[in-house]
Write a protein that holds these residues in place. Structure first.
Motif, PDB file in Angstrom:
ATOM      1  N   PRO A  38       0.884  -1.165   0.141  1.00 24.03           N
ATOM      2  CA  PRO A  38       0.094   0.042  -0.110  1.00 24.03           C
ATOM      3  C   PRO A  38       1.069   1.097   0.005  1.00 24.03           C
ATOM      4  CG  PRO A  38      -0.848  -1.532   1.559  1.00 24.03           C
ATOM      5  CD  PRO A  38       0.389  -2.307   1.148  1.00 24.03           C
ATOM      6  N   GLY A  39       0.551   2.199  -0.774  1.00 21.51           N
ATOM      7  CA  GLY A  39       1.343   3.423  -0.911  1.00 21.51           C
ATOM      8  C   GLY A  39       2.604   3.072  -1.420  1.00 21.51           C
ATOM      9  N   GLU A  40       3.320   2.059  -2.015  1.00 18.90           N
ATOM     10  CA  GLU A  40       4.144   1.998  -2.530  1.00 18.90           C
ATOM     11  C   GLU A  40       4.302   1.717  -4.153  1.00 18.90           C
ATOM     12  OE1 GLU A  40       6.274   2.582   1.140  1.00 18.90           O
ATOM     13  OE2 GLU A  40       7.242   2.115  -1.050  1.00 18.90           O
ATOM     14  N   GLN A  41       5.233   1.998  -5.075  1.00 14.92           N
ATOM     15  CA  GLN A  41       5.338   1.194  -6.273  1.00 14.92           C
ATOM     16  C   GLN A  41       5.530  -0.252  -6.505  1.00 14.92           C
ATOM     17  OE1 GLN A  41       8.466   3.685  -8.246  1.00 14.92           O
ATOM     18  NE2 GLN A  41       6.916   5.300  -8.861  1.00 14.92           N
ATOM     19  N   ARG A  42       5.070  -0.767  -7.350  1.00 11.29           N
ATOM     20  CA  ARG A  42       5.362  -2.051  -7.633  1.00 11.29           C
ATOM     21  C   ARG A  42       6.680  -2.366  -7.821  1.00 11.29           C
ATOM     22  NH1 ARG A  42       1.171  -3.911 -12.026  1.00 11.29           N
ATOM     23  NH2 ARG A  42      -0.259  -3.358 -10.245  1.00 11.29           N
ATOM     24  N   GLU A  43       7.136  -3.540  -7.392  1.00  9.51           N
ATOM     25  CA  GLU A  43       8.631  -3.758  -7.606  1.00  9.51           C
ATOM     26  C   GLU A  43       8.811  -5.161  -8.030  1.00  9.51           C
ATOM     27  OE1 GLU A  43      11.099  -3.869  -4.171  1.00  9.51           O
ATOM     28  OE2 GLU A  43       9.911  -4.856  -2.838  1.00  9.51           O
ATOM     29  N   LEU A  44      10.102  -5.602  -8.671  1.00 11.78           N
ATOM     30  CA  LEU A  44      10.137  -6.750  -8.929  1.00 11.78           C
ATOM     31  C   LEU A  44      10.956  -7.565  -7.851  1.00 11.78           C
ATOM     32  CD1 LEU A  44      10.514  -9.038 -11.307  1.00 11.78           C
ATOM     33  CD2 LEU A  44      12.775  -8.010 -12.026  1.00 11.78           C
ATOM     34  N   VAL A  45      10.472  -8.446  -7.600  1.00 14.69           N
ATOM     35  CA  VAL A  45      11.311  -9.287  -6.325  1.00 14.69           C
ATOM     36  C   VAL A  45      12.229 -10.208  -6.731  1.00 14.69           C
ATOM     37  CG1 VAL A  45       9.822  -8.337  -4.608  1.00 14.69           C
ATOM     38  CG2 VAL A  45       9.502 -10.707  -5.701  1.00 14.69           C
ATOM     39  N   ALA A  46      11.764 -11.062  -7.863  1.00 13.08           N
ATOM     40  CA  ALA A  46      12.226 -11.999  -8.331  1.00 13.08           C
ATOM     41  C   ALA A  46      12.119 -12.541  -9.724  1.00 13.08           C
ATOM     42  CB  ALA A  46      12.091 -13.653  -7.470  1.00 13.08           C
ATOM     43  N   SER A  47      13.270 -13.090 -10.526  1.00 11.61           N
ATOM     44  CA  SER A  47      12.920 -13.549 -11.905  1.00 11.61           C
ATOM     45  C   SER A  47      13.378 -14.647 -12.203  1.00 11.61           C
ATOM     46  CB  SER A  47      13.071 -12.263 -12.825  1.00 11.61           C
ATOM     47  OG  SER A  47      14.547 -11.951 -12.840  1.00 11.61           O
ATOM     48  N   ILE A  48      13.120 -15.240 -13.498  1.00 13.79           N
ATOM     49  CA  ILE A  48      13.703 -16.401 -13.803  1.00 13.79           C
ATOM     50  C   ILE A  48      13.821 -16.579 -15.291  1.00 13.79           C
ATOM     51  CG2 ILE A  48      11.609 -17.811 -13.425  1.00 13.79           C
ATOM     52  CD1 ILE A  48      13.400 -20.294 -12.611  1.00 13.79           C
ATOM     53  N   THR A  49      14.951 -16.711 -15.897  1.00 16.06           N
ATOM     54  CA  THR A  49      14.848 -16.974 -17.539  1.00 16.06           C
ATOM     55  C   THR A  49      14.430 -18.373 -17.785  1.00 16.06           C
ATOM     56  OG1 THR A  49      16.871 -17.680 -17.494  1.00 16.06           O
ATOM     57  CG2 THR A  49      16.665 -15.258 -17.378  1.00 16.06           C
ATOM     58  N   ASN A 107      10.676 -17.623   6.251  1.00 12.79           N
ATOM     59  CA  ASN A 107      11.079 -16.335   7.151  1.00 12.79           C
ATOM     60  C   ASN A 107      10.495 -15.111   6.644  1.00 12.79           C
ATOM     61  OD1 ASN A 107      12.387 -15.364   9.241  1.00 12.79           O
ATOM     62  ND2 ASN A 107      14.331 -14.928   8.260  1.00 12.79           N
ATOM     63  N   LEU A 108       9.159 -15.128   6.524  1.00 14.51           N
ATOM     64  CA  LEU A 108       8.369 -13.963   5.980  1.00 14.51           C
ATOM     65  C   LEU A 108       8.648 -13.077   7.137  1.00 14.51           C
ATOM     66  CD1 LEU A 108       5.461 -15.713   4.086  1.00 14.51           C
ATOM     67  CD2 LEU A 108       7.172 -13.880   3.220  1.00 14.51           C
ATOM     68  N   LYS A 109       8.732 -11.785   6.561  1.00 14.89           N
ATOM     69  CA  LYS A 109       8.543 -10.514   7.484  1.00 14.89           C
ATOM     70  C   LYS A 109       7.409  -9.720   7.193  1.00 14.89           C
ATOM     71  CE  LYS A 109      13.519 -10.641   7.125  1.00 14.89           C
ATOM     72  NZ  LYS A 109      14.866  -9.753   7.083  1.00 14.89           N
ATOM     73  N   PRO A 110       7.090  -8.926   8.318  1.00 15.89           N
ATOM     74  CA  PRO A 110       5.846  -7.862   7.861  1.00 15.89           C
ATOM     75  C   PRO A 110       6.275  -6.765   6.711  1.00 15.89           C
ATOM     76  CG  PRO A 110       6.371  -7.973  10.199  1.00 15.89           C
ATOM     77  CD  PRO A 110       7.548  -8.613   9.502  1.00 15.89           C
ATOM     78  N   ASP A 111       7.279  -6.688   6.550  1.00 10.86           N
ATOM     79  CA  ASP A 111       7.667  -5.784   5.327  1.00 10.86           C
ATOM     80  C   ASP A 111       7.364  -6.688   4.057  1.00 10.86           C
ATOM     81  OD1 ASP A 111      10.600  -4.028   6.488  1.00 10.86           O
ATOM     82  OD2 ASP A 111       8.407  -3.773   6.724  1.00 10.86           O
ATOM     83  N   ASP A 112       7.237  -7.892   3.987  1.00  8.23           N
ATOM     84  CA  ASP A 112       6.854  -8.627   2.904  1.00  8.23           C
ATOM     85  C   ASP A 112       5.364  -8.663   2.588  1.00  8.23           C
ATOM     86  OD1 ASP A 112       9.073 -11.163   3.951  1.00  8.23           O
ATOM     87  OD2 ASP A 112       9.421  -9.528   2.578  1.00  8.23           O
ATOM     88  N   THR A 113       4.577  -7.836   3.462  1.00  7.31           N
ATOM     89  CA  THR A 113       2.920  -7.563   3.239  1.00  7.31           C
ATOM     90  C   THR A 113       2.939  -6.871   1.941  1.00  7.31           C
ATOM     91  OG1 THR A 113       2.543  -7.934   5.489  1.00  7.31           O
ATOM     92  CG2 THR A 113       0.946  -6.678   4.077  1.00  7.31           C
ATOM     93  N   ALA A 114       2.063  -7.468   0.826  1.00  9.03           N
ATOM     94  CA  ALA A 114       1.838  -6.615  -0.348  1.00  9.03           C
ATOM     95  C   ALA A 114       1.019  -7.845  -1.260  1.00  9.03           C
ATOM     96  CB  ALA A 114       3.096  -6.668  -0.990  1.00  9.03           C
ATOM     97  N   VAL A 115       0.473  -7.175  -2.231  1.00  7.99           N
ATOM     98  CA  VAL A 115      -0.018  -7.940  -3.315  1.00  7.99           C
ATOM     99  C   VAL A 115       0.767  -8.471  -4.201  1.00  7.99           C
ATOM    100  CG1 VAL A 115      -1.705  -8.089  -5.155  1.00  7.99           C
ATOM    101  CG2 VAL A 115      -2.398  -6.503  -3.139  1.00  7.99           C
ATOM    102  N   TYR A 116       0.952  -9.717  -4.415  1.00  2.00           N
ATOM    103  CA  TYR A 116       2.176 -10.315  -5.455  1.00  2.00           C
ATOM    104  C   TYR A 116       1.536 -10.632  -6.804  1.00  2.00           C
ATOM    105  CZ  TYR A 116       5.359 -10.518  -1.356  1.00  2.00           C
ATOM    106  OH  TYR A 116       6.127 -10.052  -0.594  1.00  2.00           O
ATOM    107  N   TYR A 117       2.376 -10.249  -7.712  1.00  2.00           N
ATOM    108  CA  TYR A 117       1.911 -10.421  -9.067  1.00  2.00           C
ATOM    109  C   TYR A 117       2.868 -11.298  -9.976  1.00  2.00           C
ATOM    110  CZ  TYR A 117      -0.864  -6.320  -8.019  1.00  2.00           C
ATOM    111  OH  TYR A 117      -1.929  -5.416  -7.480  1.00  2.00           O
ATOM    112  N   CYS A 118       2.484 -12.009 -10.852  1.00  5.13           N
ATOM    113  CA  CYS A 118       3.655 -12.475 -11.901  1.00  5.13           C
ATOM    114  C   CYS A 118       3.189 -11.789 -13.230  1.00  5.13           C
ATOM    115  CB  CYS A 118       3.448 -13.914 -11.907  1.00  5.13           C
ATOM    116  SG  CYS A 118       1.826 -14.641 -12.590  1.00  5.13           S
TER     117      CYS A 118
END
Length: 113
Positions: free
Chosen positions: A40-51, A83-94
């Motif tokens: 919430p209130g943040e820009q969408r960010e890439l957290v992991a990718s795979i070729t 080992n999830l943290k509160p900062d990992d709270t977000a909507v996740y998309y692929c």
């Protein structure tokens, strides 16, 4: 929807979740795919990718905790989150890496005690 994410939920700090993203074969086989998140209130960010050759990349904040993988037989990409943290709270998309397709609804991950 060409990319459908699922597997989110509510988990306590230190817990684990496994996200899944099913894609059409044409998308899956030819593209690098990524997991993105938007808090919430943040820009969408890439957290992991795979070729397509299974080369992986992670944002620094999830290194050692998240693992991205792909199942070519199922045209599915996974994100194992430990080992999830509160900062990992977000909507996740692929989505693809680079040229995005239309964004799906994503899957909500909430880390809270």
């Amino acid at each position: 929807v060409q990319l459908q994410a699922s597997g989110g939920g509510l988990v306590q700090p230190g817990g684990s979740l496994r996200l899944s993203c099913a894609a059409s074969e044409s998308i899956f086989s030819r593209n690098a795919l990524g997991w993105y998140r938007q808090a919430p209130g943040e820009q969408r960010e890439l957290v992991a990718s795979i070729t397509s050759g299974s080369y992986t990349w992670y944002v620094e904040s999830v290194k050692g905790r998240f693992t991205i993988s792909r199942d070519n037989a199922k045209n599915t990409v996974y994100l194992q989150m430990n080992n999830l943290k509160p900062d990992d709270t977000a909507v996740y998309y692929c989505n693809r890496v680079g040229v995005w397709l239309a964004w799906g609804q994503g899957t909500q991950v909430t880390v809270s005690s």
